[in-house]
Design an enzyme around this catalytic site. Structure first.
Site, PDB file in Angstrom:
ATOM      1  N   MET A   1      20.522  10.416 -12.255  1.00  0.00           N
ATOM      2  CA  MET A   1      20.256  11.043 -10.829  1.00  0.00           C
ATOM      3  C   MET A   1      20.611  12.311 -10.750  1.00  0.00           C
ATOM      4  O   MET A   1      20.443  13.132  -9.857  1.00  0.00           O
ATOM      5  CB  MET A   1      21.050  10.121  -9.894  1.00  0.00           C
ATOM      6  N   GLY A   2      20.627  13.263 -12.050  1.00  0.00           N
ATOM      7  CA  GLY A   2      20.595  14.424 -11.957  1.00  0.00           C
ATOM      8  C   GLY A   2      21.985  15.160 -11.813  1.00  0.00           C
ATOM      9  O   GLY A   2      23.069  14.330 -11.952  1.00  0.00           O
TER      10      GLY A   2
ATOM     11  N   HIS B   1      25.983  16.504 -16.239  1.00  0.00           N
ATOM     12  CA  HIS B   1      27.211  16.884 -16.752  1.00  0.00           C
ATOM     13  C   HIS B   1      27.557  16.600 -18.199  1.00  0.00           C
ATOM     14  O   HIS B   1      26.463  15.996 -19.010  1.00  0.00           O
ATOM     15  CB  HIS B   1      28.454  16.334 -15.976  1.00  0.00           C
ATOM     16  N   GLU B   2      28.420  16.885 -18.888  1.00  0.00           N
ATOM     17  CA  GLU B   2      28.729  16.790 -20.388  1.00  0.00           C
ATOM     18  C   GLU B   2      28.532  15.180 -20.585  1.00  0.00           C
ATOM     19  O   GLU B   2      28.133  14.912 -21.764  1.00  0.00           O
ATOM     20  CB  GLU B   2      30.187  17.138 -20.844  1.00  0.00           C
TER      21      GLU B   2
ATOM     22  N   HIS C   1      26.220  12.921 -19.121  1.00  0.00           N
ATOM     23  CA  HIS C   1      24.848  12.880 -19.335  1.00  0.00           C
ATOM     24  C   HIS C   1      24.342  13.712 -20.736  1.00  0.00           C
ATOM     25  O   HIS C   1      23.520  12.976 -21.507  1.00  0.00           O
ATOM     26  CB  HIS C   1      24.231  13.568 -18.056  1.00  0.00           C
TER      27      HIS C   1
ATOM     28  N   LYS D   1      30.868   4.896 -18.237  1.00  0.00           N
ATOM     29  CA  LYS D   1      31.746   4.799 -17.160  1.00  0.00           C
ATOM     30  C   LYS D   1      31.189   4.125 -16.032  1.00  0.00           C
ATOM     31  O   LYS D   1      32.065   3.678 -15.371  1.00  0.00           O
ATOM     32  CB  LYS D   1      31.596   6.272 -16.638  1.00  0.00           C
ATOM     33  N   ASP D   2      29.989   3.886 -15.832  1.00  0.00           N
ATOM     34  CA  ASP D   2      29.679   2.667 -15.169  1.00  0.00           C
ATOM     35  C   ASP D   2      29.253   1.421 -15.680  1.00  0.00           C
ATOM     36  O   ASP D   2      28.236   0.925 -16.146  1.00  0.00           O
ATOM     37  CB  ASP D   2      27.952   3.189 -14.708  1.00  0.00           C
TER      38      ASP D   2
ATOM     39  N   VAL E   1      32.792  10.341 -21.191  1.00  0.00           N
ATOM     40  CA  VAL E   1      33.452  11.489 -21.384  1.00  0.00           C
ATOM     41  C   VAL E   1      34.122  12.143 -20.412  1.00  0.00           C
ATOM     42  O   VAL E   1      33.901  11.907 -19.070  1.00  0.00           O
ATOM     43  CB  VAL E   1      32.176  12.714 -21.486  1.00  0.00           C
TER      44      VAL E   1
HETATM   45  O1  PAF Z   1      23.732   5.875 -13.587  1.00  0.00           O
HETATM   46  C1  PAF Z   1      22.767   6.434 -12.655  1.00  0.00           C
HETATM   47  O2  PAF Z   1      22.718   7.370 -12.866  1.00  0.00           O
HETATM   48  C2  PAF Z   1      21.643   5.633 -12.027  1.00  0.00           C
HETATM   49  O3  PAF Z   1      22.345   4.536 -11.575  1.00  0.00           O
HETATM   50  C3  PAF Z   1      20.477   5.231 -12.739  1.00  0.00           C
HETATM   51  C4  PAF Z   1      20.635   4.124 -14.206  1.00  0.00           C
HETATM   52  C5  PAF Z   1      19.800   6.501 -13.254  1.00  0.00           C
HETATM   53  C6  PAF Z   1      19.525   4.568 -11.798  1.00  0.00           C
HETATM   54  O4  PAF Z   1      19.377   5.207 -10.522  1.00  0.00           O
END
Ligand code: PAF
Length: 280
Positions: A29-30, A33-34, A36, A149-150, A176
């Protein structure tokens, strides 16, 4: 790196790379950070083409949540994604993902989506699985990369992929953290300095429970109390949940006899943070 907003252009661009290319996909979702960037780097090291999507998905936010205020910065994200090895940045708007009149959802039912974040965010995972399924249909990746993390999101997506026989491998990547232990999150920018300081208690309390478990304590009630008591020492912390569940099914457990997930969600002001550890 190409920045693409349109589905047809994205598909044509991927096709232009040629046949039999391994496609790695990092949905985000933009406000990268490190955490991603570690996913993008891994995807780039394991695939011929790395596609990163940035889409703040409206259907996974509930009423009164932070959809409007979710941090956004495309220029910065584009620089970072390219630096980490992305070949294509897919940046659709909501109409591209959800055509007018769209009314189809993908929902994983059962305890796995009802517990933890599912209890305080009832429609959240339905939004996540719908958009991830849609993005998979658009990108057709061989591998897709998600952060631990999720943890619940990861478990739900793995289940969706298994249940629907989707042809994609889900790659789980470690959390991270900042050097002081705070798990990286796009939402951390919403913390004021005092909240930021107190938010450290999440990883500290989880580590306390881990240390106790390592000495032989397997009683979930006791371990949960250690985490909650730790978090409650911080006056700005408002616990959403503290739980310890079976790592794979997210079913409730009384004793830790197989890998378990200790997970917390805590509000500091308007910012809701999550963190977890795996006890295995
Ligand atoms: O983890 C996220 O950033 C969001 O839940 C995802 C997987 C991009 C779906 O919108």
């Amino acid at each position: 790196m190409k920045i693409i907003k349109n589905i047809d252009i994205l598909r044509n661009t991927i096709n232009e790379y040629g046949e039999n290319k391994a496609i790695g996909f990092v949905p985000t979702m933009g406000f990268l950070h490190e955490g991603h960037l570690s996913l993008i780097e891994k995807a780039s090291s394991e695939n011929d083409i790395t596609v990163v999507s940035i889409f703040v998905n409206p259907t996974q936010f509930g009423p009164g949540e932070d959809f409007e205020t979710y941090p956004r910065d495309l220029d910065r994200d584009a620089r970072l994604a390219e630096g980490a090895g992305a070949d294509i940045l897919f940046f659709p708007d909501a109409r591209e993902i959800y055509p007018i009149g769209a009314s189809t959802f993908v929902e994983v039912e059962g305890a796995i989506t009802k517990k933890l974040c599912g209890s305080s965010r009832p429609a959240h995972f339905k939004g996540v699985t719908t958009v991830v399924n849609t993005l998979f249909n658009i990108v057709s990746p061989h591998k897709a990369y998600f952060g631990q993390k999720d943890a619940q999101q990861l478990a739900v997506i793995k289940k969706m992929v298994r249940d629907l026989h989707m042809q994609v491998t889900i790659v789980a990547c470690p959390i991270v953290r900042e050097t002081d232990g705070l798990a990286l999150s796009s939402r951390n920018v919403g913390l004021n300095p005092e909240e930021r300081k107190q938010a450290l208690i999440l990883s500290q309390a989880l580590n306390r429970a881990r240390n106790l478990w390592k000495t032989g304590e397997t009683d979930v009630k006791i371990l949960k109390a250690v985490i909650s008591d730790g978090i409650n020492t911080m006056p700005l912390a408002d616990i959403d949940y503290v739980d310890i569940l079976d790592f794979n099914t997210l079913e409730a457990i009384k004793k830790i006899e197989a890998p378990a997930l200790a997970a917390v969600a805590v509000r500091f002001g308007d910012t809701r943070l999550i963190d977890n550890i795996i006890l295995e």
